[in-house]
Scaffold this motif. Structure first.
Motif, PDB file in Angstrom:
ATOM      1  N   TYR A  26       0.831  -1.206   0.000  1.00 28.59           N
ATOM      2  CA  TYR A  26       0.000   0.000   0.000  1.00 28.59           C
ATOM      3  C   TYR A  26       0.866   1.257   0.000  1.00 28.59           C
ATOM      4  O   TYR A  26       0.591   2.207  -0.704  1.00 28.59           O
ATOM      5  N   LYS A  27       1.921   1.258   0.797  1.00 28.73           N
ATOM      6  CA  LYS A  27       2.820   2.418   0.888  1.00 28.73           C
ATOM      7  C   LYS A  27       3.483   2.674  -0.461  1.00 28.73           C
ATOM      8  O   LYS A  27       3.580   3.816  -0.913  1.00 28.73           O
ATOM      9  N   ALA A  28       3.948   1.619  -1.113  1.00 29.92           N
ATOM     10  CA  ALA A  28       4.600   1.766  -2.414  1.00 29.92           C
ATOM     11  C   ALA A  28       3.620   2.320  -3.452  1.00 29.92           C
ATOM     12  O   ALA A  28       3.965   3.211  -4.240  1.00 29.92           O
ATOM     13  N   ALA A  29       2.401   1.813  -3.455  1.00 27.43           N
ATOM     14  CA  ALA A  29       1.394   2.295  -4.399  1.00 27.43           C
ATOM     15  C   ALA A  29       1.049   3.759  -4.113  1.00 27.43           C
ATOM     16  O   ALA A  29       0.886   4.561  -5.039  1.00 27.43           O
ATOM     17  N   TYR A  30       0.950   4.111  -2.841  1.00 30.07           N
ATOM     18  CA  TYR A  30       0.650   5.500  -2.472  1.00 30.07           C
ATOM     19  C   TYR A  30       1.766   6.431  -2.924  1.00 30.07           C
ATOM     20  O   TYR A  30       1.519   7.481  -3.507  1.00 30.07           O
ATOM     21  N   ASP A  31       3.002   6.065  -2.641  1.00 35.04           N
ATOM     22  CA  ASP A  31       4.149   6.890  -3.032  1.00 35.04           C
ATOM     23  C   ASP A  31       4.202   7.079  -4.553  1.00 35.04           C
ATOM     24  O   ASP A  31       4.502   8.167  -5.049  1.00 35.04           O
ATOM     25  N   LYS A  32       3.906   6.017  -5.290  1.00 35.80           N
ATOM     26  CA  LYS A  32       3.902   6.090  -6.744  1.00 35.80           C
ATOM     27  C   LYS A  32       2.803   7.031  -7.231  1.00 35.80           C
ATOM     28  O   LYS A  32       3.022   7.845  -8.130  1.00 35.80           O
ATOM     29  N   SER A  33       1.635   6.969  -6.602  1.00 35.60           N
ATOM     30  CA  SER A  33       0.521   7.845  -6.962  1.00 35.60           C
ATOM     31  C   SER A  33       0.843   9.308  -6.674  1.00 35.60           C
ATOM     32  O   SER A  33       0.557  10.188  -7.482  1.00 35.60           O
ATOM     33  N   VAL A  34       1.456   9.584  -5.533  1.00 39.63           N
ATOM     34  CA  VAL A  34       1.834  10.950  -5.180  1.00 39.63           C
ATOM     35  C   VAL A  34       2.852  11.499  -6.164  1.00 39.63           C
ATOM     36  O   VAL A  34       2.751  12.651  -6.609  1.00 39.63           O
ATOM     37  N   SER A  35       3.829  10.681  -6.545  1.00 39.15           N
ATOM     38  CA  SER A  35       4.842  11.154  -7.487  1.00 39.15           C
ATOM     39  C   SER A  35       4.225  11.436  -8.859  1.00 39.15           C
ATOM     40  O   SER A  35       4.585  12.410  -9.518  1.00 39.15           O
ATOM     41  N   ARG A  36       3.262  10.624  -9.278  1.00 41.73           N
ATOM     42  CA  ARG A  36       2.582  10.880 -10.561  1.00 41.73           C
ATOM     43  C   ARG A  36       1.769  12.169 -10.489  1.00 41.73           C
ATOM     44  O   ARG A  36       1.729  12.930 -11.453  1.00 41.73           O
ATOM     45  N   THR A  37       1.126  12.403  -9.356  1.00 38.08           N
ATOM     46  CA  THR A  37       0.360  13.643  -9.176  1.00 38.08           C
ATOM     47  C   THR A  37       1.277  14.845  -9.280  1.00 38.08           C
ATOM     48  O   THR A  37       0.955  15.830  -9.939  1.00 38.08           O
ATOM     49  N   LYS A  38       2.428  14.765  -8.633  1.00 38.09           N
ATOM     50  CA  LYS A  38       3.390  15.870  -8.682  1.00 38.09           C
ATOM     51  C   LYS A  38       3.876  16.114 -10.104  1.00 38.09           C
ATOM     52  O   LYS A  38       4.048  17.253 -10.523  1.00 38.09           O
ATOM     53  N   GLU A  39       4.097  15.038 -10.863  1.00 47.00           N
ATOM     54  CA  GLU A  39       4.565  15.169 -12.238  1.00 47.00           C
ATOM     55  C   GLU A  39       3.499  15.821 -13.120  1.00 47.00           C
ATOM     56  O   GLU A  39       3.795  16.690 -13.922  1.00 47.00           O
TER      57      GLU A  39
END
Length: 158
Positions: A20-33
């Motif tokens: 879950y943490k890995a998926a969340y971090d990936k989602s946040v980084s995509r949002t920032k991009e």
């Protein structure tokens, strides 16, 4: 052997906190991009900015219309100290229950149509001064279970 293989396959597929943490971090980084890092940081900074002064104390205060999802009428007041923001009611309810049981606080949930979020209020107050005093001393009042927002803030019901 077939039963052991099925058991191992089922055990290997369950989600973990790390997943879950890995998926969340990936989602946040995509949002920032997608938004752009500068714009994203500006939005975050604006959300944490103090914009109201009460008795010399600066707090973040938002005035909004909201619906009380649950809460006893004597606990829900005009000024609510917000310590959690959630997209899903289940998560808000879970956090509210923890506040009630672990901190013995009269927590409740409100829904804002503007942000489309469930907000968890730890306490309600009749005046902005009382709410500001609570917010400024929140670190001592919520040591056992800290707020899930970067900085606690006050919601004034319209």
């Amino acid at each position: 052997m077939a039963a052991a293989a099925v058991t191992m396959a089922i055990a290997a597929c369950h989600p973990t906190e790390q997943n879950y943490k890995a998926a969340y971090d990936k989602s946040v980084s995509r949002t920032k991009e997608n938004v752009g890092l500068e714009a994203y940081n500006k939005v975050i900074e604006e959300n944490n900015r103090n914009n109201y002064t009460v008795n010399g104390d600066s707090i973040r205060l938002l005035i909004d219309r909201c619906n009380v999802v649950d809460g006893k009428p004597d606990e829900v007041k005009r000024y609510s100290v917000i310590v959690g923001e959630f997209k899903q009611k289940f998560n808000a309810t879970s956090y509210r229950d923890r506040l009630r049981s672990e901190l013995q606080q009269p927590a409740y949930i409100v829904w804002t149509a503007t942000d489309q979020k469930y907000l968890v209020a730890v306490r309600g107050f009749d005046s902005a001064a009382e709410a500001a005093a609570f917010v400024n001393g929140i670190d001592h009042k919520m040591k056992k279970l800290p707020p899930l927002v970067k900085k606690a803030w006050v919601l004034q019901r319209n």
